[in-house]
Design a protein around this motif. Structure first.
Motif, PDB file in Angstrom:
ATOM      1  N   VAL A 118       0.850  -1.192   0.000  1.00 54.85           N
ATOM      2  CA  VAL A 118       0.000   0.000   0.000  1.00 54.85           C
ATOM      3  C   VAL A 118       0.881   1.236   0.000  1.00 54.85           C
ATOM      4  CG1 VAL A 118      -1.851   1.247   1.153  1.00 54.85           C
ATOM      5  CG2 VAL A 118      -1.751  -1.254   1.310  1.00 54.85           C
ATOM      6  N   ARG A 119       0.642   2.143  -0.936  1.00 51.97           N
ATOM      7  CA  ARG A 119       1.404   3.379  -1.048  1.00 51.97           C
ATOM      8  C   ARG A 119       0.446   4.556  -0.955  1.00 51.97           C
ATOM      9  NH1 ARG A 119       4.828   1.218  -6.363  1.00 51.97           N
ATOM     10  NH2 ARG A 119       5.449  -0.771  -5.400  1.00 51.97           N
ATOM     11  N   THR A 120       0.865   5.611  -0.304  1.00 51.60           N
ATOM     12  CA  THR A 120      -0.004   6.774  -0.129  1.00 51.60           C
ATOM     13  C   THR A 120       0.674   8.029  -0.645  1.00 51.60           C
ATOM     14  OG1 THR A 120       0.808   7.288   2.097  1.00 51.60           O
ATOM     15  CG2 THR A 120      -1.038   5.743   1.929  1.00 51.60           C
ATOM     16  N   GLU A 121      -0.150   8.989  -1.051  1.00 46.17           N
ATOM     17  CA  GLU A 121       0.401  10.261  -1.551  1.00 46.17           C
ATOM     18  C   GLU A 121      -0.601  11.378  -1.347  1.00 46.17           C
ATOM     19  OE1 GLU A 121       2.521  12.202  -5.506  1.00 46.17           O
ATOM     20  OE2 GLU A 121       1.631  10.204  -5.596  1.00 46.17           O
ATOM     21  N   LEU A 122      -0.117  12.475  -0.821  1.00 45.99           N
ATOM     22  CA  LEU A 122      -0.891  13.708  -0.701  1.00 45.99           C
ATOM     23  C   LEU A 122      -0.372  14.684  -1.742  1.00 45.99           C
ATOM     24  CD1 LEU A 122      -2.853  15.684   0.687  1.00 45.99           C
ATOM     25  CD2 LEU A 122      -1.041  16.164   2.357  1.00 45.99           C
ATOM     26  N   VAL A 123      -1.271  15.194  -2.574  1.00 47.34           N
ATOM     27  CA  VAL A 123      -0.880  16.069  -3.679  1.00 47.34           C
ATOM     28  C   VAL A 123      -1.582  17.409  -3.542  1.00 47.34           C
ATOM     29  CG1 VAL A 123      -0.804  16.354  -6.185  1.00 47.34           C
ATOM     30  CG2 VAL A 123      -0.594  14.068  -5.187  1.00 47.34           C
ATOM     31  N   HIS A 124      -0.839  18.498  -3.698  1.00 45.56           N
ATOM     32  CA  HIS A 124      -1.422  19.839  -3.684  1.00 45.56           C
ATOM     33  C   HIS A 124      -1.791  20.217  -5.116  1.00 45.56           C
ATOM     34  CE1 HIS A 124       0.894  20.822   0.271  1.00 45.56           C
ATOM     35  NE2 HIS A 124      -0.197  20.106   0.482  1.00 45.56           N
ATOM     36  N   ASP A 125      -3.010  19.872  -5.497  1.00 49.54           N
ATOM     37  CA  ASP A 125      -3.468  20.171  -6.848  1.00 49.54           C
ATOM     38  C   ASP A 125      -4.970  19.919  -6.898  1.00 49.54           C
ATOM     39  OD1 ASP A 125      -3.436  20.883  -9.488  1.00 49.54           O
ATOM     40  OD2 ASP A 125      -2.437  19.074 -10.213  1.00 49.54           O
ATOM     41  N   HIS A 126      -5.597  20.374  -7.974  1.00 50.18           N
ATOM     42  CA  HIS A 126      -6.999  20.087  -8.178  1.00 50.18           C
ATOM     43  C   HIS A 126      -7.176  18.576  -8.258  1.00 50.18           C
ATOM     44  CE1 HIS A 126     -10.953  19.841 -10.040  1.00 50.18           C
ATOM     45  NE2 HIS A 126     -11.141  21.120  -9.743  1.00 50.18           N
ATOM     46  N   ARG A 127      -8.245  18.077  -7.641  1.00 47.21           N
ATOM     47  CA  ARG A 127      -8.425  16.626  -7.544  1.00 47.21           C
ATOM     48  C   ARG A 127      -8.489  15.958  -8.920  1.00 47.21           C
ATOM     49  NH1 ARG A 127     -13.119  12.964  -5.707  1.00 47.21           N
ATOM     50  NH2 ARG A 127     -12.023  11.226  -4.741  1.00 47.21           N
ATOM     51  N   ARG A 128      -9.184  16.571  -9.866  1.00 47.58           N
ATOM     52  CA  ARG A 128      -9.284  15.966 -11.196  1.00 47.58           C
ATOM     53  C   ARG A 128      -7.907  15.829 -11.836  1.00 47.58           C
ATOM     54  NH1 ARG A 128     -14.296  19.056 -14.225  1.00 47.58           N
ATOM     55  NH2 ARG A 128     -15.928  18.592 -12.692  1.00 47.58           N
ATOM     56  N   HIS A 129      -7.118  16.910 -11.777  1.00 50.01           N
ATOM     57  CA  HIS A 129      -5.805  16.886 -12.413  1.00 50.01           C
ATOM     58  C   HIS A 129      -4.886  15.874 -11.744  1.00 50.01           C
ATOM     59  CE1 HIS A 129      -6.717  21.365 -13.451  1.00 50.01           C
ATOM     60  NE2 HIS A 129      -7.417  20.535 -14.182  1.00 50.01           N
ATOM     61  N   ALA A 130      -4.909  15.852 -10.417  1.00 54.95           N
ATOM     62  CA  ALA A 130      -4.032  14.938  -9.678  1.00 54.95           C
ATOM     63  C   ALA A 130      -4.366  13.485  -9.985  1.00 54.95           C
ATOM     64  CB  ALA A 130      -4.149  15.200  -8.182  1.00 54.95           C
ATOM     65  N   LEU A 131      -5.648  13.142 -10.010  1.00 55.57           N
ATOM     66  CA  LEU A 131      -6.033  11.756 -10.240  1.00 55.57           C
ATOM     67  C   LEU A 131      -5.839  11.351 -11.701  1.00 55.57           C
ATOM     68  CD1 LEU A 131      -9.207  11.522  -7.982  1.00 55.57           C
ATOM     69  CD2 LEU A 131      -6.918  10.610  -7.548  1.00 55.57           C
ATOM     70  N   LEU A 132      -5.993  12.305 -12.610  1.00 55.84           N
ATOM     71  CA  LEU A 132      -5.745  11.988 -14.014  1.00 55.84           C
ATOM     72  C   LEU A 132      -4.275  11.650 -14.224  1.00 55.84           C
ATOM     73  CD1 LEU A 132      -6.996  11.771 -16.813  1.00 55.84           C
ATOM     74  CD2 LEU A 132      -6.490  14.188 -17.160  1.00 55.84           C
ATOM     75  N   ARG A 133      -3.375  12.398 -13.569  1.00 52.66           N
ATOM     76  CA  ARG A 133      -1.948  12.084 -13.662  1.00 52.66           C
ATOM     77  C   ARG A 133      -1.636  10.762 -12.963  1.00 52.66           C
ATOM     78  NH1 ARG A 133      -1.303  17.439 -12.426  1.00 52.66           N
ATOM     79  NH2 ARG A 133      -0.786  16.896 -10.286  1.00 52.66           N
ATOM     80  N   ALA A 134      -2.244  10.555 -11.807  1.00 55.39           N
ATOM     81  CA  ALA A 134      -1.993   9.321 -11.071  1.00 55.39           C
ATOM     82  C   ALA A 134      -2.466   8.101 -11.850  1.00 55.39           C
ATOM     83  CB  ALA A 134      -2.692   9.375  -9.715  1.00 55.39           C
ATOM     84  N   ALA A 135      -3.429   8.284 -12.739  1.00 48.62           N
ATOM     85  CA  ALA A 135      -3.967   7.168 -13.509  1.00 48.62           C
ATOM     86  C   ALA A 135      -3.042   6.707 -14.617  1.00 48.62           C
ATOM     87  CB  ALA A 135      -5.314   7.564 -14.113  1.00 48.62           C
ATOM     88  N   GLU A 136      -2.036   7.512 -14.947  1.00 52.73           N
ATOM     89  CA  GLU A 136      -1.114   7.135 -16.021  1.00 52.73           C
ATOM     90  C   GLU A 136      -0.384   5.854 -15.643  1.00 52.73           C
ATOM     91  OE1 GLU A 136       1.497  10.381 -16.744  1.00 52.73           O
ATOM     92  OE2 GLU A 136      -0.095  11.841 -16.968  1.00 52.73           O
ATOM     93  N   GLY A 137      -0.559   4.829 -16.423  1.00 52.78           N
ATOM     94  CA  GLY A 137       0.113   3.563 -16.164  1.00 52.78           C
ATOM     95  C   GLY A 137      -0.629   2.646 -15.221  1.00 52.78           C
ATOM     96  N   ALA A 138      -1.736   3.111 -14.623  1.00 48.89           N
ATOM     97  CA  ALA A 138      -2.497   2.276 -13.688  1.00 48.89           C
ATOM     98  C   ALA A 138      -3.284   1.205 -14.445  1.00 48.89           C
ATOM     99  CB  ALA A 138      -3.448   3.136 -12.868  1.00 48.89           C
ATOM    100  N   CYS A 139      -3.582   0.112 -13.748  1.00 51.24           N
ATOM    101  CA  CYS A 139      -4.417  -0.917 -14.364  1.00 51.24           C
ATOM    102  C   CYS A 139      -5.891  -0.693 -14.059  1.00 51.24           C
ATOM    103  CB  CYS A 139      -3.984  -2.314 -13.915  1.00 51.24           C
ATOM    104  SG  CYS A 139      -4.253  -2.651 -12.160  1.00 51.24           S
ATOM    105  N   LEU A 140      -6.167   0.068 -13.014  1.00 43.47           N
ATOM    106  CA  LEU A 140      -7.546   0.344 -12.616  1.00 43.47           C
ATOM    107  C   LEU A 140      -7.551   1.573 -11.723  1.00 43.47           C
ATOM    108  CD1 LEU A 140     -10.557  -0.716 -12.488  1.00 43.47           C
ATOM    109  CD2 LEU A 140      -9.895  -1.886 -10.374  1.00 43.47           C
ATOM    110  N   VAL A 141      -8.536   2.453 -11.922  1.00 42.98           N
ATOM    111  CA  VAL A 141      -8.733   3.612 -11.052  1.00 42.98           C
ATOM    112  C   VAL A 141     -10.060   3.422 -10.332  1.00 42.98           C
ATOM    113  CG1 VAL A 141      -9.135   6.102 -10.971  1.00 42.98           C
ATOM    114  CG2 VAL A 141      -7.361   5.171 -12.463  1.00 42.98           C
ATOM    115  N   VAL A 142     -10.049   3.666  -9.027  1.00 39.01           N
ATOM    116  CA  VAL A 142     -11.240   3.449  -8.205  1.00 39.01           C
ATOM    117  C   VAL A 142     -11.610   4.752  -7.511  1.00 39.01           C
ATOM    118  CG1 VAL A 142     -12.289   2.046  -6.393  1.00 39.01           C
ATOM    119  CG2 VAL A 142     -10.451   1.083  -7.805  1.00 39.01           C
ATOM    120  N   THR A 143     -12.893   5.067  -7.518  1.00 46.10           N
ATOM    121  CA  THR A 143     -13.377   6.273  -6.861  1.00 46.10           C
ATOM    122  C   THR A 143     -14.732   6.006  -6.245  1.00 46.10           C
ATOM    123  OG1 THR A 143     -13.919   8.623  -7.213  1.00 46.10           O
ATOM    124  CG2 THR A 143     -14.454   7.119  -8.993  1.00 46.10           C
TER     125      THR A 143
END
Length: 318
Positions: free
Chosen positions: A103-128
C-alpha cells in the motif's frame, strides 16, 4: 514526492506514471467516506497482485492577503496533517483487509481531477467513490470528479457505492451491443467473474421500430429481434471460448432503454460492467446516455471500460 505512508507532492507531472505503473489507484477524501472504496480496491489489488496507491488531492485557495497575514502557511500545515492522518488510517484499513498488500499513499497539492488523471497514467484500474452531488428526493447522483475520471482516464474506472450490510451481491453483469467498447467491457467482466468465481450475465437490450405500416413493423421487429439474438449468442460463444470454465448466461430483453435493462439485470449483482466510447468535451457526451444513467442510478459497484481509442493493455485478474 511520494511515500509509503503519506508523502506530499506539489502536483507537478513528475513520475506519476511510474509511481502508478500497474497499480490500482484510489482517489480518497475523508477516511470515513473512503473506507468502503478502499476495501473494495484492496481486494482488487490483491487479486491482481499489484500495489494499491491511495491518492488524496487538496488544492488550497489562499490568496495574497492570506499569505501576507501569515496564517495561510499554518493552516496549510494543519490541513496537511489531517489529510496525512486520514491516508495513514486508510492504509492501515487496506493492510488489515489484505495482510501483506503493498500500500502506497500520496498527498498532492493540486486540483483533484488533475491529480487523479496524472496518477492514472500507467495504472491498471482507477477506483473512486460516487461523490456527494445531491439529487431530487435524496437521490445521490454521481459527483463531477467521478464523471470526469470515467470520461478521461485511459484505463477501466470503478465507481464504488457501498451496498447495505449483508447484501454484497452475486454475479457479474455486462452490457453488450456488439461495439468495440462493449467487447472491451466483455473482456474485463469475464476476467473478473472468473477471478472471483462468479457467474457472468451478458445483457443485450433491443428496441422495436417506432414507425411504419403494421406489416413493415412486424417484419422489422423480427429482424431486429433476430439480429440482437445472434449478437448476444455470439458474445456468449466468444466469452465461453476464452473462459471455458466460466458459467455464462444471456439476457435478451426488449426495452427502449438499455440503461433500464442493465440496471434491472444488475440490481443484485456484485459488479456491473459497461463500455464507454467517450472522447468529447463534456461528461454527458463522453459517456453516452446509457453509461451516464447507469453510473448515476446503480446500487452497487460499476466499472466502465474505455474502448480501444482510450484503452491500453492492463493486467487482468488471474
Amino acid at each position: 514526492m511520494s511515500g509509503g505512508d503519506g508523502g506530499v507532492g506539489s502536483g507537478g507531472v513528475g513520475d506519476a506514471g511510474e509511481r502508478s505503473r500497474g497499480a490500482v489507484v484510489v482517489g480518497v477524501q475523508e477516511a470515513a467516506e473512503s473506507a468502503p472504496v478502499v476495501r473494495w480496491a484492496a481486494a482488487e489489488a490483491a487479486r491482481r497482485a499489484v500495489p494499491l496507491r491511495l491518492v488524496h488531492a487538496e488544492q488550497f485557495p489562499f490568496g495574497a492577503d492570506a499569505v501576507g497575514a501569515g496564517w495561510a502557511g499554518e493552516l496549510t500545515e494543519q490541513l496537511d496533517r489531517e489529510a496525512l492522518e486520514g491516508l495513514r488510517e486508510l492504509a492501515q484499513l487496506a493492510r488489515a483487509a489484505v495482510p501483506g498488500l503493498d500500500v502506497r499513499t500520496e498527498l498532492v497539492h493540486d486540483h483533484r481531477r488533475h491529480a487523479l488523471l496524472r496518477a492514472a497514467e500507467g495504472a491498471c484500474l482507477v477506483v473512486t467513490g460516487p461523490g456527494r452531488c445531491g439529487g431530487a428526493l435524496g437521490e445521490v447522483l454521481l459527483g463531477s470528479t467521478s464523471l470526469f475520471l470515467v470520461a478521461h482516464v485511459p484505463c477501466p474506472v470503478a465507481v464504488v457505492r457501498e451496498r447495505p450490510a449483508g447484501s454484497e451481491g452475486a454475479g457479474v453483469v455486462v452490457g453488450t451491443d456488439g461495439s468495440c467498447a462493449a467487447r472491451a467491457a466483455e473482456h474485463f467482466a469475464a476476467a473478473h467473474a472468473r477471478a472471483t468465481g462468479q457467474e457472468l450475465t451478458v445483457v443485450r437490450a433491443w428496441c422495436a421500430p417506432a414507425a411504419g405500416r403494421h406489416q413493415v413493423r412486424v417484419q422489422a421487429l423480427d429482424r431486429v429481434r433476430e439480429e440482437a439474438g445472434r449478437g448476444v449468442a455470439e458474445t456468449v460463444r466468444r466469452v465461453g471460448e476464452g473462459h471455458p470454465e466460466l458459467l455464462v448466461r444471456q439476457v435478451l430483453v426488449q426495452d427502449p432503454s438499455p440503461a433500464a435493462a442493465l440496471l434491472a439485470a444488475g440490481a443484485g449483482a456484485r459488479l456491473l460492467v459497461l463500455g464507454s466510447r467517450g472522447r468529447g468535451a463534456f461528461a454527458s457526451a463522453l459517456l453516452g446516455s446509457v453509461s451516464h444513467e447507469v453510473l448515476h442510478r446503480a446500487a452497487g459497484p460499476v466499472v466502465v471500460v474505455p474502448d480501444a481509442r482510450r484503452h491500453h493493455p492492463v493486467r487482468e485478474p488471474v
